[in-house]
Design a protein around this motif. Structure first.
Motif, mmCIF file in Angstrom:
data_model
loop_
_atom_site.group_PDB
_atom_site.id
_atom_site.type_symbol
_atom_site.label_atom_id
_atom_site.label_comp_id
_atom_site.label_asym_id
_atom_site.label_seq_id
_atom_site.Cartn_x
_atom_site.Cartn_y
_atom_site.Cartn_z
ATOM 1 N N PHE A 101 0.874 -1.194 -0.096
ATOM 2 C CA PHE A 101 0.167 0.124 -0.047
ATOM 3 C C PHE A 101 1.013 1.324 0.036
ATOM 4 C CE2 PHE A 101 -4.447 1.198 1.344
ATOM 5 C CZ PHE A 101 -4.247 2.587 1.023
ATOM 6 N N VAL A 102 0.997 1.873 -1.086
ATOM 7 C CA VAL A 102 1.908 2.922 -1.273
ATOM 8 C C VAL A 102 1.169 4.234 -1.406
ATOM 9 C CG1 VAL A 102 3.830 4.011 -2.879
ATOM 10 C CG2 VAL A 102 3.505 1.650 -2.698
ATOM 11 N N CYS A 103 1.408 5.163 -0.595
ATOM 12 C CA CYS A 103 0.912 6.467 -0.728
ATOM 13 C C CYS A 103 1.989 7.517 -1.222
ATOM 14 C CB CYS A 103 0.695 7.079 0.693
ATOM 15 S SG CYS A 103 -0.679 6.305 1.205
ATOM 16 N N LEU A 104 1.729 8.144 -2.450
ATOM 17 C CA LEU A 104 2.194 9.351 -3.072
ATOM 18 C C LEU A 104 1.699 10.513 -2.466
ATOM 19 C CD1 LEU A 104 1.868 8.507 -6.860
ATOM 20 C CD2 LEU A 104 3.910 7.776 -4.995
ATOM 21 N N LEU A 105 2.899 11.040 -1.668
ATOM 22 C CA LEU A 105 2.532 12.394 -0.812
ATOM 23 C C LEU A 105 3.118 13.489 -1.425
ATOM 24 C CD1 LEU A 105 1.281 13.390 2.005
ATOM 25 C CD2 LEU A 105 3.398 12.746 3.066
ATOM 26 N N GLY A 106 2.395 14.606 -1.269
ATOM 27 C CA GLY A 106 3.101 15.964 -1.756
ATOM 28 C C GLY A 106 2.053 17.061 -2.024
ATOM 29 N N PRO A 107 2.470 18.377 -2.177
ATOM 30 C CA PRO A 107 1.687 19.309 -2.373
ATOM 31 C C PRO A 107 1.287 19.200 -3.615
ATOM 32 C CG PRO A 107 3.720 20.113 -2.518
ATOM 33 C CD PRO A 107 3.859 18.636 -2.092
ATOM 34 N N LYS A 125 -4.691 -6.158 -1.653
ATOM 35 C CA LYS A 125 -4.249 -5.725 -2.748
ATOM 36 C C LYS A 125 -3.222 -4.745 -2.958
ATOM 37 C CE LYS A 125 -8.635 -6.286 -5.306
ATOM 38 N NZ LYS A 125 -8.322 -7.804 -5.334
ATOM 39 N N THR A 126 -2.590 -4.627 -4.197
ATOM 40 C CA THR A 126 -1.543 -3.592 -4.464
ATOM 41 C C THR A 126 -2.377 -2.157 -4.499
ATOM 42 O OG1 THR A 126 -0.094 -5.072 -5.638
ATOM 43 C CG2 THR A 126 0.459 -3.165 -5.890
ATOM 44 N N VAL A 127 -2.026 -1.245 -3.865
ATOM 45 C CA VAL A 127 -2.657 -0.018 -3.696
ATOM 46 C C VAL A 127 -1.602 1.186 -3.896
ATOM 47 C CG1 VAL A 127 -4.308 1.644 -2.779
ATOM 48 C CG2 VAL A 127 -4.553 -0.960 -2.205
ATOM 49 N N VAL A 128 -1.990 1.916 -5.045
ATOM 50 C CA VAL A 128 -1.101 3.367 -5.007
ATOM 51 C C VAL A 128 -2.256 4.403 -4.692
ATOM 52 C CG1 VAL A 128 0.146 4.663 -6.400
ATOM 53 C CG2 VAL A 128 0.356 2.290 -6.731
ATOM 54 N N PHE A 129 -1.947 5.072 -3.711
ATOM 55 C CA PHE A 129 -2.995 6.135 -3.048
ATOM 56 C C PHE A 129 -2.217 7.355 -3.076
ATOM 57 C CE2 PHE A 129 -5.137 8.365 -0.078
ATOM 58 C CZ PHE A 129 -6.329 7.600 -0.014
ATOM 59 N N VAL A 130 -2.968 8.388 -3.999
ATOM 60 C CA VAL A 130 -2.260 9.771 -3.985
ATOM 61 C C VAL A 130 -3.112 10.578 -3.092
ATOM 62 C CG1 VAL A 130 -2.437 11.823 -5.308
ATOM 63 C CG2 VAL A 130 -1.613 9.552 -6.327
ATOM 64 N N THR A 131 -2.348 11.346 -2.212
ATOM 65 C CA THR A 131 -2.805 12.369 -1.289
ATOM 66 C C THR A 131 -2.015 13.373 -0.651
ATOM 67 O OG1 THR A 131 -3.760 12.553 0.856
ATOM 68 C CG2 THR A 131 -1.965 11.124 0.534
ATOM 69 N N HIS A 132 -2.685 14.664 -0.354
ATOM 70 C CA HIS A 132 -1.637 15.535 0.033
ATOM 71 C C HIS A 132 -1.853 15.636 1.563
ATOM 72 C CE1 HIS A 132 -5.355 18.169 -0.988
ATOM 73 N NE2 HIS A 132 -5.294 17.846 0.088
ATOM 74 N N ASN A 133 -2.422 14.891 2.226
ATOM 75 C CA ASN A 133 -2.989 14.864 3.616
ATOM 76 C C ASN A 133 -1.882 13.911 4.202
ATOM 77 O OD1 ASN A 133 -3.866 14.005 6.054
ATOM 78 N ND2 ASN A 133 -5.742 15.054 5.336
ATOM 79 N N VAL A 134 -0.921 14.438 4.858
ATOM 80 C CA VAL A 134 0.207 13.661 5.640
ATOM 81 C C VAL A 134 -0.458 12.399 6.314
ATOM 82 C CG1 VAL A 134 2.417 13.614 6.810
ATOM 83 C CG2 VAL A 134 1.658 15.592 5.437
ATOM 84 N N ARG A 135 -1.315 12.729 7.372
ATOM 85 C CA ARG A 135 -1.736 11.941 8.368
ATOM 86 C C ARG A 135 -2.540 10.802 7.541
ATOM 87 N NH1 ARG A 135 -4.748 14.001 13.610
ATOM 88 N NH2 ARG A 135 -3.516 15.957 13.463
ATOM 89 N N GLU A 136 -3.410 11.208 6.531
ATOM 90 C CA GLU A 136 -3.964 10.120 5.693
ATOM 91 C C GLU A 136 -2.893 8.991 5.069
ATOM 92 O OE1 GLU A 136 -5.866 11.544 1.930
ATOM 93 O OE2 GLU A 136 -7.779 10.297 2.820
ATOM 94 N N ALA A 137 -1.743 9.542 4.675
ATOM 95 C CA ALA A 137 -0.987 8.931 4.185
ATOM 96 C C ALA A 137 -0.253 7.853 5.347
ATOM 97 C CB ALA A 137 0.354 9.570 3.547
ATOM 98 N N LEU A 164 -5.715 2.305 -8.276
ATOM 99 C CA LEU A 164 -5.103 3.454 -8.039
ATOM 100 C C LEU A 164 -6.105 4.355 -7.385
ATOM 101 C CD1 LEU A 164 -3.617 3.027 -11.758
ATOM 102 C CD2 LEU A 164 -2.209 2.568 -9.479
ATOM 103 N N MET A 165 -5.614 5.060 -6.555
ATOM 104 C CA MET A 165 -6.593 5.954 -5.955
ATOM 105 C C MET A 165 -6.216 7.462 -5.963
ATOM 106 S SD MET A 165 -7.701 3.547 -2.854
ATOM 107 C CE MET A 165 -9.503 3.893 -2.835
ATOM 108 N N ASP A 166 -7.050 8.392 -6.510
ATOM 109 C CA ASP A 166 -6.557 9.707 -6.708
ATOM 110 C C ASP A 166 -7.264 10.661 -5.629
ATOM 111 O OD1 ASP A 166 -5.636 12.125 -7.378
ATOM 112 O OD2 ASP A 166 -6.823 12.329 -9.420
ATOM 113 N N GLU A 167 -6.720 10.871 -4.349
ATOM 114 C CA GLU A 167 -7.279 11.791 -3.332
ATOM 115 C C GLU A 167 -8.692 11.344 -3.292
ATOM 116 O OE1 GLU A 167 -6.257 15.531 -3.015
ATOM 117 O OE2 GLU A 167 -4.700 15.443 -4.413
#
Lengths: 209, 335
Positions: free
Chosen positions: B81-87, B232-244, B203-206
């Motif tokens: 479960f990978v979170c892509l984190l950034g502004p 499942k293999t998950v790639v999760f995009v977020t800008h919310n650090v705590r969510e990540a 693949l989840m986009d915020e």
């Protein structure tokens, strides 16, 4: 006029012609509109033509129709089709182009393709706009038919109207006019308005009351 | 500009495990901390075996002007479960859409199971920021329609739809239309629709960005529960650090201008995770500060390489524990 059955016969005659012509233009206009909205070659090739021809009042097709088809039913049908086809096509194209791209993306990621995509996503998504186009097409078809019958004289309400003028019978003229308005708005209000409201409600575009 | 990832992670751990008594930061202390067993956030180590998703030196430009992605490489292993984190603007969504096949990047290679990505596929299910339901279909029909398109029989599709409606706790709303549901319920339908398709990669986009905090917490619990069940293999995009941090095994921190990866961290908090857990809150504050300073550096002096002095400041200031609790932070407003 109503009592001797001339009115009833004329109404039937006009409506059956309208049904044929309108059905033909709806059947052709929907795929044409979708094709223009979805395919670049079609857009480049057909769209300017459709937009240009729309500026031509439908009755202007009558001379050409008479030359091509002679004094037959086909000539009047041709006028009716040319009158409504373009309106249906343009509204369908607008409706399809205005579909929320997110819905199309969702369909893409869900792997919905082919006929299922067209029948299950594209048409339903555009349906509110398509119904509006069909309504517009109907009123154009009705006008084109009346004009055609008036000039062409092949039976129907239009010819009844022309007869009234020839006989200087103002009550007949006004009676036929009222019938034309009544039928036009009845179909418009009952059929299309009803369908439009139901669809808009189901699609969540209008508040349910 | 790359900051030694190891150091950053160590500092984050130091705060999280409240080992800040020794914050003078001697070489010996650092060594000790590397050996401290309770490391909650560690730089990611390369894993054995074939990657499920391989992103190799991917770059993307919009209109040959804006560099959305610059030389990004990420490996994702099966079940991660990978979170892509950034502004916003760091290219995380662009990368996700490239993984989904909706964008083809202008440089580099993306492969899934060794196959190059070309176009969208239900094996790489994208869940959007908005629910993206079909508005004319009921909840159940929204699930069955794509299942039928995938070749399931009517009965199979109906059974599967029932199962996943139950999984997202929407029993009783099967016949409802999307516009009759609340935002959170719509998102759950969207999630159920994606999961019912049984994709290899999600693949989840915020997906929860537009929800209120309470509903979001609910969704996090739901997603954690489902993920621990299905792996499942998950790639999760977020800008919310705590969510990540609540969701991810791994947090890939990205920065903007140009979009690039600055940290790749493994999160070792036990599941299920609580967003108010003290260690998690500490880690999230550290990551936010880090992103803030990375952004600041990127903006003020983009072409010049960082001087040693600059790097020192960025690294040692937070470790000294002298920063106020509410450090200036572009992401803080969201939390």
């Amino acid at each position: 006029m109503v009592r001797d059955g001339r009115m009833g016969g004329a109404v039937l005659r006009s409506l059956s012609r309208l049904a044929e012509g309108y059905a033909a233009s709806a059947c052709a206009g929907l795929p044409l509109g979708i094709a223009i909205a979805r395919s670049r070659p079609a857009r480049v090739a057909i769209r300017p033509l459709v937009l240009g021809l729309q500026a031509l009042p439908s009755i202007c097709w009558l001379p050409l129709a008479v030359l091509w088809f002679g004094l037959s039913e086909w000539a009047i049908l041709f006028v009716v089709v040319m009158g409504s086809l373009l309106a249906v096509t343009i509204s369908t194209e607008d409706a399809v182009s205005a579909i929320d791209p997110l819905v199309l993306r969702a369909a893409g990621t869900l792997g919905i393709k082919g006929p299922r995509f067209f029948g299950g996503v594209l048409v339903p998504a555009a349906l509110p706009g398509i119904v509006t186009g069909l309504k517009l097409g109907w009123s154009f078809a009705w006008r084109a038919l009346m004009a055609g019958e008036l000039l062409f004289g092949a039976g129907g309400l239009g010819q009844l109207l022309a007869n009234g003028r020839d006989l200087l019978d103002v009550p007949q003229v006004m009676g036929v006019m009222i019938a034309i308005v009544a039928i036009g708005s009845a179909v418009d209000q009952l059929l299309f308005h009803f369908a439009e409201v139901r669809i808009r409600r189901r699609w969540g575009l209008a508040e349910a009351t | 500009m790359p900051i030694p990832t190891r150091t950053f992670a160590e500092q984050a751990n130091r705060q999280a495990s409240r080992a800040s008594a020794s914050n003078k930061g001697g070489v010996l202390d650092r060594l000790k901390e590397v050996l401290v067993p309770r490391r909650l956030l560690v730089p990611r180590r390369a894993r054995e075996g074939d990657a499920k998703i391989a992103v190799q030196r991917v770059g993307h430009r919009f209109g040959n002007e804006v560099v959305a992605l610059d030389n990004v490489s990420i490996d994702v292993h099966p079940g991660e479960f990978v979170c892509l984190l950034g502004p916003s603007g760091c290219g995380k969504s662009t990368l996700l859409y490239a993984l989904a096949g909706h964008i083809s990047p202008s440089g580099g290679r993306i492969t899934i199971d060794g196959q190059q990505v070309s176009g969208p596929s239900p094996e790489r299910m994208l869940v959007f920021q908005e629910p993206a339901l079909f508005p004319w279909l009921s909840v159940t029909q929204n699930l069955t329609f794509p299942l039928r398109a995938r070749g399931l029989s009517r009965a199979e599709a109906a059974a599967r739809a029932r199962e996943f409606v139950r999984l997202v706790q929407l029993e009783g709303f099967e016949g409802a239309l999307p516009h009759e549901l609340s935002g959170g319920m719509r998102m759950r339908v969207s999630l159920a629709r994606a999961l019912a398709m049984d994709p290899q990669v999600l693949l989840m986009d915020e997906p929860f960005g537009a929800l209120d905090a309470q509903t979001r917490d609910q969704m996090h619990r739901l997603l954690q529960r489902i993920w621990t069940r299905d792996q499942k293999t998950v790639v999760f995009v977020t800008h919310n650090v705590r969510e990540a941090l609540v969701l991810g095994d791994r947090v890939v921190v990205m920065a903007s201008r140009p979009g690039r990866v600055i940290h790749d961290l493994e999160v070792r908090l036990p599941r299920p995770r609580d967003p108010d857990d003290e260690a998690l809150v500490h880690l999230s504050r550290r990551i936010r500060e880090e992103i803030g300073s990375a952004e600041g550096r990127g903006r003020t002096a983009p072409p010049a390489p960082p001087s040693d002095e600059e790097r020192d400041v960025a690294e040692s200031a937070p470790a000294a524990g002298s920063l106020p609790d509410r450090a200036p932070d572009p992401l803080g407003a969201r939390l």
